[in-house]
Design a protein around this motif. Structure first.
Motif, PDB file in Angstrom:
ATOM      1  N   HIS A 330      43.224 -18.063 114.720  1.00 11.59           N
ATOM      2  CA  HIS A 330      43.609 -19.299 115.406  1.00 11.59           C
ATOM      3  C   HIS A 330      44.818 -19.968 114.729  1.00 11.59           C
ATOM      4  CE1 HIS A 330      42.651 -22.366 118.359  1.00 11.59           C
ATOM      5  NE2 HIS A 330      42.650 -23.303 117.436  1.00 11.59           N
ATOM      6  N   ASP A 331      45.494 -19.233 113.848  1.00 15.81           N
ATOM      7  CA  ASP A 331      46.728 -19.669 113.180  1.00 15.81           C
ATOM      8  C   ASP A 331      46.505 -20.700 112.083  1.00 15.81           C
ATOM      9  OD1 ASP A 331      48.366 -17.947 114.657  1.00 15.81           O
ATOM     10  OD2 ASP A 331      48.609 -19.407 116.276  1.00 15.81           O
ATOM     11  N   PHE A 332      45.315 -20.741 111.501  1.00 12.07           N
ATOM     12  CA  PHE A 332      45.093 -21.560 110.314  1.00 12.07           C
ATOM     13  C   PHE A 332      45.613 -20.774 109.111  1.00 12.07           C
ATOM     14  CE2 PHE A 332      41.579 -24.799 111.378  1.00 12.07           C
ATOM     15  CZ  PHE A 332      41.992 -24.894 112.699  1.00 12.07           C
ATOM     16  N   ASP A 333      46.529 -21.353 108.342  1.00  7.22           N
ATOM     17  CA  ASP A 333      47.050 -20.640 107.175  1.00  7.22           C
ATOM     18  C   ASP A 333      46.104 -20.806 105.985  1.00  7.22           C
ATOM     19  OD1 ASP A 333      47.556 -23.161 106.029  1.00  7.22           O
ATOM     20  OD2 ASP A 333      49.689 -23.113 106.545  1.00  7.22           O
ATOM     21  N   ASN A 334      46.418 -20.098 104.905  1.00  5.14           N
ATOM     22  CA  ASN A 334      45.504 -20.080 103.764  1.00  5.14           C
ATOM     23  C   ASN A 334      45.365 -21.449 103.119  1.00  5.14           C
ATOM     24  OD1 ASN A 334      43.823 -18.178 102.224  1.00  5.14           O
ATOM     25  ND2 ASN A 334      45.087 -18.813 100.475  1.00  5.14           N
ATOM     26  N   ASN A 335      46.433 -22.232 103.115  1.00 10.69           N
ATOM     27  CA  ASN A 335      46.364 -23.573 102.537  1.00 10.69           C
ATOM     28  C   ASN A 335      45.363 -24.442 103.298  1.00 10.69           C
ATOM     29  OD1 ASN A 335      47.364 -25.812 100.815  1.00 10.69           O
ATOM     30  ND2 ASN A 335      48.175 -26.591 102.749  1.00 10.69           N
ATOM     31  N   LEU A 336      45.407 -24.400 104.630  1.00  8.55           N
ATOM     32  CA  LEU A 336      44.473 -25.189 105.432  1.00  8.55           C
ATOM     33  C   LEU A 336      43.050 -24.657 105.281  1.00  8.55           C
ATOM     34  CD1 LEU A 336      43.721 -27.357 107.420  1.00  8.55           C
ATOM     35  CD2 LEU A 336      44.628 -25.942 109.280  1.00  8.55           C
ATOM     36  N   LEU A 337      42.879 -23.353 105.221  1.00 11.85           N
ATOM     37  CA  LEU A 337      41.540 -22.794 105.033  1.00 11.85           C
ATOM     38  C   LEU A 337      40.932 -23.266 103.719  1.00 11.85           C
ATOM     39  CD1 LEU A 337      41.962 -19.098 106.267  1.00 11.85           C
ATOM     40  CD2 LEU A 337      40.950 -21.023 107.499  1.00 11.85           C
ATOM     41  N   GLN A 338      41.731 -23.328 102.660  1.00 12.96           N
ATOM     42  CA  GLN A 338      41.219 -23.788 101.376  1.00 12.96           C
ATOM     43  C   GLN A 338      40.851 -25.272 101.422  1.00 12.96           C
ATOM     44  OE1 GLN A 338      43.844 -22.778  98.167  1.00 12.96           O
ATOM     45  NE2 GLN A 338      43.618 -20.575  98.467  1.00 12.96           N
ATOM     46  N   LYS A 339      41.618 -26.060 102.148  1.00  7.28           N
ATOM     47  CA  LYS A 339      41.262 -27.474 102.312  1.00  7.28           C
ATOM     48  C   LYS A 339      39.905 -27.608 102.997  1.00  7.28           C
ATOM     49  CE  LYS A 339      45.887 -29.562 102.534  1.00  7.28           C
ATOM     50  NZ  LYS A 339      46.815 -30.378 103.367  1.00  7.28           N
ATOM     51  N   LEU A 340      39.736 -26.884 104.092  1.00  7.47           N
ATOM     52  CA  LEU A 340      38.474 -26.947 104.834  1.00  7.47           C
ATOM     53  C   LEU A 340      37.319 -26.417 103.993  1.00  7.47           C
ATOM     54  CD1 LEU A 340      39.676 -25.568 108.288  1.00  7.47           C
ATOM     55  CD2 LEU A 340      39.080 -27.932 107.783  1.00  7.47           C
ATOM     56  N   ALA A 341      37.583 -25.389 103.222  1.00  4.06           N
ATOM     57  CA  ALA A 341      36.522 -24.695 102.498  1.00  4.06           C
ATOM     58  C   ALA A 341      35.997 -25.501 101.313  1.00  4.06           C
ATOM     59  CB  ALA A 341      37.013 -23.329 102.022  1.00  4.06           C
ATOM     60  N   TYR A 342      36.895 -26.121 100.540  1.00  9.64           N
ATOM     61  CA  TYR A 342      36.391 -26.811  99.345  1.00  9.64           C
ATOM     62  C   TYR A 342      37.275 -27.947  98.862  1.00  9.64           C
ATOM     63  CZ  TYR A 342      39.748 -23.991  96.617  1.00  9.64           C
ATOM     64  OH  TYR A 342      40.884 -23.419  96.127  1.00  9.64           O
ATOM     65  N   ARG A 343      38.580 -27.863  99.058  1.00  3.18           N
ATOM     66  CA  ARG A 343      39.458 -28.858  98.431  1.00  3.18           C
ATOM     67  C   ARG A 343      39.220 -30.262  98.972  1.00  3.18           C
ATOM     68  NH1 ARG A 343      45.037 -25.823  99.081  1.00  3.18           N
ATOM     69  NH2 ARG A 343      45.807 -27.979  99.024  1.00  3.18           N
ATOM     70  N   ASN A 344      39.002 -30.391 100.285  1.00  3.60           N
ATOM     71  CA  ASN A 344      38.787 -31.729 100.846  1.00  3.60           C
ATOM     72  C   ASN A 344      37.489 -32.359 100.336  1.00  3.60           C
ATOM     73  OD1 ASN A 344      41.155 -31.444 102.263  1.00  3.60           O
ATOM     74  ND2 ASN A 344      40.178 -31.010 104.232  1.00  3.60           N
ATOM     75  N   TRP A 345      36.437 -31.542 100.253  1.00  2.00           N
ATOM     76  CA  TRP A 345      35.166 -32.075  99.762  1.00  2.00           C
ATOM     77  C   TRP A 345      35.289 -32.533  98.311  1.00  2.00           C
ATOM     78  CZ3 TRP A 345      31.442 -34.479 101.607  1.00  2.00           C
ATOM     79  CH2 TRP A 345      30.819 -34.140 102.823  1.00  2.00           C
ATOM     80  N   ILE A 346      35.907 -31.738  97.492  1.00  2.00           N
ATOM     81  CA  ILE A 346      35.981 -32.097  96.073  1.00  2.00           C
ATOM     82  C   ILE A 346      36.838 -33.344  95.880  1.00  2.00           C
ATOM     83  CG2 ILE A 346      36.701 -31.319  93.788  1.00  2.00           C
ATOM     84  CD1 ILE A 346      35.894 -28.503  94.621  1.00  2.00           C
ATOM     85  N   ALA A 347      37.929 -33.456  96.640  1.00  2.00           N
ATOM     86  CA  ALA A 347      38.762 -34.656  96.546  1.00  2.00           C
ATOM     87  C   ALA A 347      37.988 -35.894  96.987  1.00  2.00           C
ATOM     88  CB  ALA A 347      40.020 -34.480  97.387  1.00  2.00           C
ATOM     89  N   THR A 348      37.211 -35.767  98.047  1.00  2.00           N
ATOM     90  CA  THR A 348      36.408 -36.900  98.530  1.00  2.00           C
ATOM     91  C   THR A 348      35.346 -37.290  97.514  1.00  2.00           C
ATOM     92  OG1 THR A 348      36.787 -36.316 100.856  1.00  2.00           O
ATOM     93  CG2 THR A 348      34.833 -37.652 100.360  1.00  2.00           C
ATOM     94  N   LEU A 349      34.667 -36.308  96.952  1.00  2.00           N
ATOM     95  CA  LEU A 349      33.645 -36.615  95.951  1.00  2.00           C
ATOM     96  C   LEU A 349      34.270 -37.227  94.701  1.00  2.00           C
ATOM     97  CD1 LEU A 349      31.431 -33.448  96.384  1.00  2.00           C
ATOM     98  CD2 LEU A 349      30.766 -35.804  96.907  1.00  2.00           C
ATOM     99  N   GLU A 350      35.427 -36.747  94.307  1.00  2.00           N
ATOM    100  CA  GLU A 350      36.112 -37.336  93.163  1.00  2.00           C
ATOM    101  C   GLU A 350      36.383 -38.817  93.406  1.00  2.00           C
ATOM    102  OE1 GLU A 350      39.660 -35.977  90.206  1.00  2.00           O
ATOM    103  OE2 GLU A 350      40.060 -35.811  92.357  1.00  2.00           O
ATOM    104  N   ASN A 351      36.731 -39.145  94.632  1.00  2.00           N
ATOM    105  CA  ASN A 351      37.043 -40.527  94.989  1.00  2.00           C
ATOM    106  C   ASN A 351      35.806 -41.414  95.006  1.00  2.00           C
ATOM    107  OD1 ASN A 351      38.465 -42.760  95.862  1.00  2.00           O
ATOM    108  ND2 ASN A 351      38.837 -42.006  97.917  1.00  2.00           N
ATOM    109  N   ILE A 352      34.624 -40.832  95.291  1.00  2.00           N
ATOM    110  CA  ILE A 352      33.424 -41.637  95.471  1.00  2.00           C
ATOM    111  C   ILE A 352      32.482 -41.567  94.269  1.00  2.00           C
ATOM    112  CG2 ILE A 352      31.342 -41.966  96.898  1.00  2.00           C
ATOM    113  CD1 ILE A 352      32.968 -40.932  99.292  1.00  2.00           C
ATOM    114  N   ILE A 353      32.147 -40.356  93.811  1.00  2.00           N
ATOM    115  CA  ILE A 353      31.162 -40.245  92.729  1.00  2.00           C
ATOM    116  C   ILE A 353      31.806 -40.198  91.350  1.00  2.00           C
ATOM    117  CG2 ILE A 353      29.637 -38.998  94.321  1.00  2.00           C
ATOM    118  CD1 ILE A 353      30.067 -36.477  92.599  1.00  2.00           C
ATOM    119  N   GLY A 354      33.121 -39.943  91.321  1.00  2.00           N
ATOM    120  CA  GLY A 354      33.827 -39.968  90.040  1.00  2.00           C
ATOM    121  C   GLY A 354      34.420 -38.638  89.674  1.00  2.00           C
ATOM    122  N   ALA A 355      35.506 -38.711  88.927  1.00  2.00           N
ATOM    123  CA  ALA A 355      36.240 -37.515  88.522  1.00  2.00           C
ATOM    124  C   ALA A 355      35.468 -36.728  87.458  1.00  2.00           C
ATOM    125  CB  ALA A 355      37.607 -37.921  87.983  1.00  2.00           C
TER     126      ALA A 355
END
Length: 355
Positions: A330-355
């Protein structure tokens, strides 16, 4: 086939499987099985690098209650919600479930880690351990004094949904109904508002999944943290009350929060059916829609593994690479796949539960 990408997932119910068969817990968790969606060997095979593991308090057995999944196979449907569960009955179940997480860490010989900050999540993933964060799906175990919230936080609780559809002293959830909207029931109680403020103070993510519209609006107004729905989809594509309306998605986007895609077929399919024969196309459509509303930095996965029926094309956690392959087509590149897979969740948790 797309190379395996590590996945940090927003919701699973493995603890409930262990809770229902404690005498078999070593077999269920440590051995590669054919039942359910998750065990440690299959997590490694599918690239499941971590996630939010849900503590859930089941309703007392009711021989007259309808079978939830059977009813959801044949829309339209409406399932009566169970009665509230008192904190005095729920707390020991919740503590036992949290103890299962600590047991998983002990018996895994380094293969599983209970994580309390984003840095610990990253460190676990880097060394190849599954990074587990304790989540509570429905706050029945917490009384109005919030003392149990502090006990559970000390054990590692870092994510909490005030309700699992069934009402609590904190607010109302959405019914299992199709079609329907989340506009049902009252907003948060005063105890619910106090719970939100205390979660903000402790750095506990507040999960909007299962919450009704008025409760959602109350949290959006009160909370100082980004808004997060750990395992919900787009109401515009599947008219379940469990899914998020465009207005709710706009509120989440404005807060800088995120949504984890729920793999449950009855929250994916346009017809609301629970049948698993829908392929991966509905998942791709919902991801596309959520990215369009939230942006590519605010969408991830919230599989609901071990708590629902998932598309047969996924099957279990070992099917995750097939989802990535469908997204790459569906034309999702590797950078976007990594965001969906884990990077977005970890960034969100860092913002809420702490680094």
């Amino acid at each position: 086939m797309t190379p395996t990408i590590p996945v940090f997932d927003g919701h699973n119910d493995l603890l409930l499987r262990l809770e229902r068969a404690p005498e078999r817990r070593e077999e269920i968790f440590l051995k590669r099985g054919l039942e359910g969606h998750l065990d440690l060997p299959r997590m490694r095979e599918g690239g499941f690098a971590g996630g939010l593991f849900a503590i859930y308090v089941p309703s007392p057995p009711d021989p007259d209650a309808p079978d939830l999944f059977a009813l959801m196979e044949h829309p339209p449907y409406e399932v009566p919600l169970p009665a509230p569960v008192p904190a005095s009955e729920a707390l020991h179940i919740a503590i036992a479930a949290a103890a299962q997480m600590l047991w998983m860490e002990r018996v895994s010989e380094g293969g599983f880690a209970v994580c309390r900050t984003a840095a610990v999540i990253r460190a676990a993933m880097e060394r190849g351990a599954v990074a587990g964060v304790i989540h509570m799906e429905g706050a029945e175990a917490i009384a109005e004094d919030l003392d149990a919230l502090h006990v559970l936080h000390a054990l590692g609780l870092r994510s909490l949904g005030p309700v699992w559809s069934r009402p609590t002293i904190f607010g109302d959830g959405v019914p299992f109904r199709f079609p329907g909207t989340p506009d049902t029931g009252a907003g948060l109680t005063e105890a619910g508002k106090a719970l939100v403020r205390e979660c903000n103070a402790l750095g506990i993510l507040i999960d909007l999944s299962h919450l009704n519209e008025k409760g959602f609006d109350d949290i959006a107004r009160i909370s100082t943290a980004p808004l997060v729905a750990t395992h919900s989809n787009a109401h515009a594509l599947c008219a379940s009350p469990r899914n998020l309306t465009d207005r709710q998605l706009a509120q989440i986007a404005e807060s800088g929060g995120m949504v984890g895609l729920n793999f449950a077929t009855f929250f994916l399919r346009e017809d609301g059916k629970g049948a698993a024969d829908c392929g991966l196309e509905p998942m791709v459509r919902h991801i596309d829609y959520l990215i369009g509303k939230l942006g590519e930095d605010h969408v991830g996965f919230g599989s609901d593994f071990d708590g629902c029926v998932v598309p047969a094309a996924i099957g279990d956690v070992t099917g995750l690479p097939r989802l990535f392959e469908a997204l790459r087509v569906h034309d999702f590149d590797n950078n976007l796949l990594q965001k969906l897979a884990y990077r977005n969740w970890i960034a969100t948790l860092e913002n809420i539960i702490g680094a």
